[in-house]
Design a protein around this motif. Sequence first.
Motif, PDB file in Angstrom:
ATOM      1  N   LEU A  43       0.829  -1.206   0.000  1.00 48.47           N
ATOM      2  CA  LEU A  43       0.000   0.000   0.000  1.00 48.47           C
ATOM      3  C   LEU A  43       0.865   1.258   0.000  1.00 48.47           C
ATOM      4  CD1 LEU A  43      -2.778  -1.065   2.544  1.00 48.47           C
ATOM      5  CD2 LEU A  43      -2.927  -1.009   0.040  1.00 48.47           C
ATOM      6  N   THR A  44       1.738   1.384   0.990  1.00 47.39           N
ATOM      7  CA  THR A  44       2.560   2.594   1.110  1.00 47.39           C
ATOM      8  C   THR A  44       4.049   2.310   0.988  1.00 47.39           C
ATOM      9  OG1 THR A  44       2.633   2.356   3.523  1.00 47.39           O
ATOM     10  CG2 THR A  44       0.830   3.679   2.592  1.00 47.39           C
ATOM     11  N   PHE A  45       4.429   1.087   0.708  1.00 46.89           N
ATOM     12  CA  PHE A  45       5.846   0.728   0.588  1.00 46.89           C
ATOM     13  C   PHE A  45       6.525   1.623  -0.450  1.00 46.89           C
ATOM     14  CE2 PHE A  45       9.120  -2.028  -1.462  1.00 46.89           C
ATOM     15  CZ  PHE A  45      10.005  -2.060  -0.393  1.00 46.89           C
ATOM     16  N   HIS A  46       7.594   2.316  -0.040  1.00 49.62           N
ATOM     17  CA  HIS A  46       8.192   3.347  -0.883  1.00 49.62           C
ATOM     18  C   HIS A  46       9.709   3.338  -0.727  1.00 49.62           C
ATOM     19  CE1 HIS A  46       8.424   7.925  -2.017  1.00 49.62           C
ATOM     20  NE2 HIS A  46       9.283   7.180  -2.691  1.00 49.62           N
ATOM     21  N   PRO A  47      10.398   2.518  -1.510  1.00 53.40           N
ATOM     22  CA  PRO A  47      11.868   2.536  -1.455  1.00 53.40           C
ATOM     23  C   PRO A  47      12.415   3.771  -2.156  1.00 53.40           C
ATOM     24  CG  PRO A  47      11.111   1.005  -3.131  1.00 53.40           C
ATOM     25  CD  PRO A  47       9.876   1.508  -2.450  1.00 53.40           C
ATOM     26  N   LYS A  48      13.518   4.287  -1.644  1.00 54.01           N
ATOM     27  CA  LYS A  48      14.198   5.389  -2.337  1.00 54.01           C
ATOM     28  C   LYS A  48      14.918   4.858  -3.575  1.00 54.01           C
ATOM     29  CE  LYS A  48      14.418   9.049  -1.367  1.00 54.01           C
ATOM     30  NZ  LYS A  48      13.520  10.139  -1.799  1.00 54.01           N
ATOM     31  N   VAL A  49      15.444   3.661  -3.453  1.00 60.40           N
ATOM     32  CA  VAL A  49      16.103   2.995  -4.587  1.00 60.40           C
ATOM     33  C   VAL A  49      15.548   1.583  -4.666  1.00 60.40           C
ATOM     34  CG1 VAL A  49      18.268   2.208  -5.597  1.00 60.40           C
ATOM     35  CG2 VAL A  49      18.220   4.333  -4.256  1.00 60.40           C
ATOM     36  N   SER A  50      15.036   1.201  -5.809  1.00 61.72           N
ATOM     37  CA  SER A  50      14.579  -0.173  -6.030  1.00 61.72           C
ATOM     38  C   SER A  50      15.436  -0.804  -7.115  1.00 61.72           C
ATOM     39  CB  SER A  50      13.102  -0.192  -6.446  1.00 61.72           C
ATOM     40  OG  SER A  50      12.927   0.483  -7.676  1.00 61.72           O
ATOM     41  N   ALA A  51      15.374  -2.108  -7.211  1.00 59.18           N
ATOM     42  CA  ALA A  51      16.128  -2.821  -8.240  1.00 59.18           C
ATOM     43  C   ALA A  51      15.350  -4.055  -8.668  1.00 59.18           C
ATOM     44  CB  ALA A  51      17.511  -3.218  -7.728  1.00 59.18           C
ATOM     45  N   ILE A  52      15.292  -4.288  -9.971  1.00 57.58           N
ATOM     46  CA  ILE A  52      14.723  -5.520 -10.518  1.00 57.58           C
ATOM     47  C   ILE A  52      15.836  -6.149 -11.344  1.00 57.58           C
ATOM     48  CG2 ILE A  52      12.842  -6.578 -11.797  1.00 57.58           C
ATOM     49  CD1 ILE A  52      11.266  -3.984 -11.491  1.00 57.58           C
ATOM     50  N   LEU A  53      16.364  -7.259 -10.883  1.00 58.05           N
ATOM     51  CA  LEU A  53      17.546  -7.838 -11.507  1.00 58.05           C
ATOM     52  C   LEU A  53      17.216  -8.615 -12.771  1.00 58.05           C
ATOM     53  CD1 LEU A  53      19.489  -9.004  -8.329  1.00 58.05           C
ATOM     54  CD2 LEU A  53      19.426  -6.755  -9.443  1.00 58.05           C
ATOM     55  N   ASN A  54      16.052  -9.241 -12.803  1.00 57.32           N
ATOM     56  CA  ASN A  54      15.607  -9.952 -13.995  1.00 57.32           C
ATOM     57  C   ASN A  54      14.152 -10.332 -13.793  1.00 57.32           C
ATOM     58  OD1 ASN A  54      15.445 -12.640 -12.656  1.00 57.32           O
ATOM     59  ND2 ASN A  54      17.670 -12.432 -12.581  1.00 57.32           N
ATOM     60  N   ILE A  55      13.499 -10.707 -14.889  1.00 57.25           N
ATOM     61  CA  ILE A  55      12.149 -11.265 -14.810  1.00 57.25           C
ATOM     62  C   ILE A  55      12.137 -12.528 -15.650  1.00 57.25           C
ATOM     63  CG2 ILE A  55       9.692 -10.924 -15.243  1.00 57.25           C
ATOM     64  CD1 ILE A  55      10.061  -7.976 -14.855  1.00 57.25           C
ATOM     65  N   THR A  56      12.177 -13.655 -14.975  1.00 59.26           N
ATOM     66  CA  THR A  56      12.132 -14.951 -15.637  1.00 59.26           C
ATOM     67  C   THR A  56      11.051 -15.790 -14.960  1.00 59.26           C
ATOM     68  OG1 THR A  56      13.853 -15.803 -14.157  1.00 59.26           O
ATOM     69  CG2 THR A  56      14.575 -14.888 -16.266  1.00 59.26           C
ATOM     70  N   PRO A  57      10.522 -16.801 -15.622  1.00 57.10           N
ATOM     71  CA  PRO A  57       9.381 -17.549 -15.083  1.00 57.10           C
ATOM     72  C   PRO A  57       9.639 -18.098 -13.683  1.00 57.10           C
ATOM     73  CG  PRO A  57       9.734 -18.106 -17.377  1.00 57.10           C
ATOM     74  CD  PRO A  57      10.899 -17.256 -16.972  1.00 57.10           C
ATOM     75  N   CYS A  68       1.085 -11.381 -15.507  1.00 65.51           N
ATOM     76  CA  CYS A  68       0.737 -11.041 -14.128  1.00 65.51           C
ATOM     77  C   CYS A  68       1.987 -10.976 -13.259  1.00 65.51           C
ATOM     78  CB  CYS A  68      -0.255 -12.052 -13.575  1.00 65.51           C
ATOM     79  SG  CYS A  68      -0.751 -11.732 -11.871  1.00 65.51           S
ATOM     80  N   TYR A  69       2.860 -11.953 -13.405  1.00 67.40           N
ATOM     81  CA  TYR A  69       4.093 -11.988 -12.618  1.00 67.40           C
ATOM     82  C   TYR A  69       4.952 -10.755 -12.905  1.00 67.40           C
ATOM     83  CZ  TYR A  69       8.543 -13.788 -10.770  1.00 67.40           C
ATOM     84  OH  TYR A  69       9.719 -13.966 -10.082  1.00 67.40           O
ATOM     85  N   THR A  70       5.041 -10.384 -14.176  1.00 66.94           N
ATOM     86  CA  THR A  70       5.819  -9.201 -14.561  1.00 66.94           C
ATOM     87  C   THR A  70       5.251  -7.937 -13.927  1.00 66.94           C
ATOM     88  OG1 THR A  70       6.474 -10.209 -16.661  1.00 66.94           O
ATOM     89  CG2 THR A  70       6.602  -7.807 -16.514  1.00 66.94           C
ATOM     90  N   GLN A  71       3.944  -7.789 -13.984  1.00 67.58           N
ATOM     91  CA  GLN A  71       3.305  -6.609 -13.405  1.00 67.58           C
ATOM     92  C   GLN A  71       3.553  -6.529 -11.901  1.00 67.58           C
ATOM     93  OE1 GLN A  71      -0.828  -6.785 -14.530  1.00 67.58           O
ATOM     94  NE2 GLN A  71      -0.391  -6.500 -16.718  1.00 67.58           N
ATOM     95  N   VAL A  72       3.506  -7.668 -11.232  1.00 64.20           N
ATOM     96  CA  VAL A  72       3.743  -7.679  -9.784  1.00 64.20           C
ATOM     97  C   VAL A  72       5.178  -7.264  -9.476  1.00 64.20           C
ATOM     98  CG1 VAL A  72       3.919  -9.154  -7.745  1.00 64.20           C
ATOM     99  CG2 VAL A  72       1.955  -9.365  -9.269  1.00 64.20           C
ATOM    100  N   LYS A  73       6.145  -7.798 -10.221  1.00 66.22           N
ATOM    101  CA  LYS A  73       7.541  -7.435  -9.990  1.00 66.22           C
ATOM    102  C   LYS A  73       7.760  -5.936 -10.230  1.00 66.22           C
ATOM    103  CE  LYS A  73      10.915 -10.231 -10.552  1.00 66.22           C
ATOM    104  NZ  LYS A  73      11.988 -10.929  -9.808  1.00 66.22           N
ATOM    105  N   GLU A  74       7.161  -5.414 -11.290  1.00 60.43           N
ATOM    106  CA  GLU A  74       7.343  -4.002 -11.620  1.00 60.43           C
ATOM    107  C   GLU A  74       6.661  -3.076 -10.613  1.00 60.43           C
ATOM    108  OE1 GLU A  74       5.854  -3.864 -15.585  1.00 60.43           O
ATOM    109  OE2 GLU A  74       7.716  -4.619 -16.489  1.00 60.43           O
ATOM    110  N   SER A  75       5.720  -3.603  -9.832  1.00 61.76           N
ATOM    111  CA  SER A  75       5.005  -2.774  -8.865  1.00 61.76           C
ATOM    112  C   SER A  75       5.882  -2.340  -7.703  1.00 61.76           C
ATOM    113  CB  SER A  75       3.768  -3.506  -8.340  1.00 61.76           C
ATOM    114  OG  SER A  75       4.129  -4.577  -7.480  1.00 61.76           O
TER     115      SER A  75
END
Length: 306
Positions: A43-57, A68-75
Amino acid sequence: WVGKDRGFIVGNIGIPYTQMALKMKEDAVTVAEISSFQLESILTFHPKVSAILNITPDHLNRHHTMECYTQVKESITKNQTAEDWCILNYEDPRLRRFGEHAKVRILYFSSRQKLEEGMYLDGDSICLRFQGNQYEICQTEECHLLGIPMEIIQKTVREFRAVEHRIEFVEEIRGVRYYNDSKGTNPDAAIQGIKAMTRPTFVIGGGYDKGSEYDDWIGEFGQKVKKLVLLGQTAEKIAACARKHGFQDIVFVSDLKEAISYCAKEAKPGDAVLLSPACASWGMFKNYEERGRIFKELVRQLDYGN
């Protein structure tokens, strides 16, 4: 740099965020690994710096589709603003597309090509191009990260050792090297374990079924994997995939102890035994840490006198 007791490493990697939250002061810097399960309900989780290293199944038994999995990771950037940063893997096409329209400031990293802006590998040097400046991490003292002098970054990078359960060398017994890659809980992570091997390898795989497909993992075996030793819920599914790709050297075992016993009897000097399951540990173990610890205990208990 942050003062004593002001730096925390928490999250999916082991220590729950909530366990340490009350100890964190206003000036604390926290590095947290956040799972896709947690990101579903932020809801309010707010990192100053985020990182997504990869999106694989992964976790498709829960998320059902890659979309759906991609959208969740990008959120992870859901509550970030234009003043915040997101670090992305330039070699992941999904993340490049995401970076083109993300509302946060983007910094890419790449191990394959020099970037106009970002972190990249140039020969044996880790380099950074940032805001018009270029740095070679191990040779300059001009760049600071969260107030950390470059010499501390340099020392930390040089002294870094593989973390527990991630392609972790355990023992060499009678010329056979044993590696604990219990953190390889999906096919993509397990691929990296195969790539790291430089010897003919017995791979111990299988576990809880998260809905993954194993084609890419099997495809990485090449001439490197001598035997695929399977256990757990996914054993038959993985075996069927392996046979489809022409890999027939498959052994079924009932548990991890039997897997290690088999490998110890069959492996020759110069071989390696790699626990890299490509599956979650649930159903047979509490978590991948327990699976990895038991693997190491069993390896160290091997009695070659019998």
